[in-house]
Design an enzyme around this catalytic site. Structure first.
Site, PDB file in Angstrom:
ATOM      1  N   ASP A  35       0.869  -1.128   0.033  1.00  0.00           N
ATOM      2  CA  ASP A  35       0.132   0.180  -0.012  1.00  0.00           C
ATOM      3  C   ASP A  35       0.831   1.283   0.134  1.00  0.00           C
ATOM      4  OD1 ASP A  35      -2.449   1.456   0.052  1.00  0.00           O
ATOM      5  OD2 ASP A  35      -2.554   1.068   2.167  1.00  0.00           O
ATOM      6  N   HIS A  52       2.943   3.048  -8.890  1.00  0.00           N
ATOM      7  CA  HIS A  52       2.427   1.558  -9.248  1.00  0.00           C
ATOM      8  C   HIS A  52       3.682   1.010  -9.972  1.00  0.00           C
ATOM      9  CE1 HIS A  52      -1.308   1.978  -7.429  1.00  0.00           C
ATOM     10  NE2 HIS A  52      -1.976   2.675  -8.443  1.00  0.00           N
ATOM     11  N   LEU A 146      10.175 -20.739  -4.423  1.00  0.00           N
ATOM     12  CA  LEU A 146       9.391 -19.938  -4.028  1.00  0.00           C
ATOM     13  C   LEU A 146       8.151 -19.915  -4.497  1.00  0.00           C
ATOM     14  CD1 LEU A 146       8.679 -17.433  -2.180  1.00  0.00           C
ATOM     15  CD2 LEU A 146       9.744 -16.138  -3.878  1.00  0.00           C
TER      16      LEU A 146
HETATM   17  C1  FPP Z   1      -2.137   0.086  -3.206  1.00  0.00           C
HETATM   18  O1  FPP Z   1      -1.628   1.381  -3.150  1.00  0.00           O
HETATM   19  C2  FPP Z   1      -1.563  -0.768  -4.396  1.00  0.00           C
HETATM   20  C3  FPP Z   1      -2.362  -1.226  -5.269  1.00  0.00           C
HETATM   21  C4  FPP Z   1      -3.773  -1.316  -5.528  1.00  0.00           C
HETATM   22  C5  FPP Z   1      -1.618  -1.917  -6.512  1.00  0.00           C
HETATM   23  C6  FPP Z   1      -0.258  -2.604  -6.151  1.00  0.00           C
HETATM   24  C7  FPP Z   1       0.490  -2.931  -7.174  1.00  0.00           C
HETATM   25  C8  FPP Z   1       1.918  -2.814  -7.138  1.00  0.00           C
HETATM   26  C9  FPP Z   1       2.579  -2.655  -6.125  1.00  0.00           C
HETATM   27  C10 FPP Z   1       2.550  -3.513  -8.400  1.00  0.00           C
HETATM   28  C11 FPP Z   1       2.327  -5.101  -8.646  1.00  0.00           C
HETATM   29  C12 FPP Z   1       3.251  -5.635  -9.479  1.00  0.00           C
HETATM   30  C13 FPP Z   1       2.820  -6.726 -10.050  1.00  0.00           C
HETATM   31  C14 FPP Z   1       4.088  -7.482 -10.876  1.00  0.00           C
HETATM   32  C15 FPP Z   1       1.496  -7.245 -10.324  1.00  0.00           C
HETATM   33  P1  FPP Z   1      -2.469   2.497  -3.520  1.00  0.00           P
HETATM   34  O2  FPP Z   1      -2.493   2.815  -4.835  1.00  0.00           O
HETATM   35  O3  FPP Z   1      -3.950   2.280  -2.817  1.00  0.00           O
HETATM   36  O4  FPP Z   1      -1.763   3.793  -2.757  1.00  0.00           O
HETATM   37  P2  FPP Z   1      -2.388   4.851  -1.853  1.00  0.00           P
HETATM   38  O5  FPP Z   1      -3.253   4.375  -0.745  1.00  0.00           O
HETATM   39  O6  FPP Z   1      -1.272   5.811  -1.499  1.00  0.00           O
HETATM   40  O7  FPP Z   1      -3.427   5.672  -2.813  1.00  0.00           O
END
Ligand code: FPP
Length: 255
Positions: A35, A52, A146
């Site tokens: 997050d 992201h 893994l």
């Molecule tokens: C939450 O942060 C994050 C997500 C919904 C997406 C997470 C995805 C990645 C870290 C990359 C994944 C990689 C692969 C290879 C699938 P947020 O956007 O809600 O952050 P915020 O709370 O600060 O708005």
């Protein structure tokens, strides 16, 4: 062509690089709610998708490190059933991330003996995302290192309702009776039926909630929270989480 690793593939070298961890008691299954991507980007005056993208780089680092440390299962919450509510450009970007990640990183995953799996209803993902995932699952299916388990279009309540429906159908058909239903049977109807339950849940960005992630499976897991946004999370944070986990006493309701 040989693949270059930023970290040694030799576990001993990795071990020497770190302090304090008990390498005989590495948690078998670590689940992560990644997050803070959006806030990380906003703090830099960048669009949310930049967070992201950076977060995807962190996934690479943590997969490498988890596999070096001997973690058996790494479950990453990459897209929830609620994330469809986000603006279309962000959803489209998130759907492309597995394609980019696997497009560039699959050879290294294969080389590292990583097995790719997913939980969630991937049938609702765009065709290009499904194709990249299917290809990675197929190409890594014989690996026994893994397990890299992506939660994609995953929602724990949906998963449990789905399990209840399957069990109810079996009761209706007379295959089982209601008194046959046990915790084990319920567990066997979840996406995670073949996986151990998580030992440790990590959530970044200072939020301390489960957000519909593995609600049943986390019943006895240890939780570890950090203020660090996911794009700033690195190997040292991961090790700190593991170290703190090792210094907790899991009692499973006993004394
Ligand atoms: C939450 O942060 C994050 C997500 C919904 C997406 C997470 C995805 C990645 C870290 C990359 C994944 C990689 C692969 C290879 C699938 P947020 O956007 O809600 O952050 P915020 O709370 O600060 O708005």
């Amino acid at each position: 062509m040989p693949i270059k690793f930023p970290f040694s593939k030799n576990k001993k070298e990795t071990i020497n690089r770190t302090l304090g961890l008990d390498y005989d008691h590495i948690p078998k299954h670590v689940a992560i709610i990644m997050d803070g991507n959006g806030r990380w980007a906003k703090n830099r005056g960048m669009p949310r998708i930049a967070g992201h993208k950076e977060g995807m780089g962190v996934v690479k680092k943590i997969v490498r490190h988890a596999s070096d440390l001997g973690v058996q299962i790494l479950t990453l919450y990459a897209f929830s059933t609620e994330n469809w509510k986000r603006p279309k450009n962000e959803v489209d970007f998130l759907m492309k991330l597995p394609v980019d990640f696997l497009g560039t990183y699959l050879p290294e995953l294969i080389d590292r003996n990583v097995q790719v799996q997913t939980i969630g209803d991937v049938s609702l993902l765009p065709a290009h995302t499904q194709k990249a995932i299917k290809d990675a699952i197929e190409k890594t299916s014989d690996n026994d290192g893994l397990i890299l388990n992506f939660a994609l279009n995953y929602g724990s309540r949906y998963e449990m309702v789905h399990a209840v429906k399957e069990i109810a159908e079996n009761v209706e058909k007379g295959v089982i009776s209601a008194s046959d239903v046990t915790e084990e049977m319920f567990t066997s109807h979840l996406y995670t039926s073949k996986l151990l339950e998580p030992d440790l849940l990590i959530r970044t960005s200072g939020e301390q909630r489960l957000s519909n992630f593995l609600l049943w499976q986390l019943a006895y897991s240890e939780f570890w929270f950090t203020e660090v946004f996911w794009p700033d999370f690195d190997e040292s944070h991961f090790e700190k989480a593991l170290y703190d986990y090792q210094n907790r006493k899991r009692r499973y309701g006993g004394i």
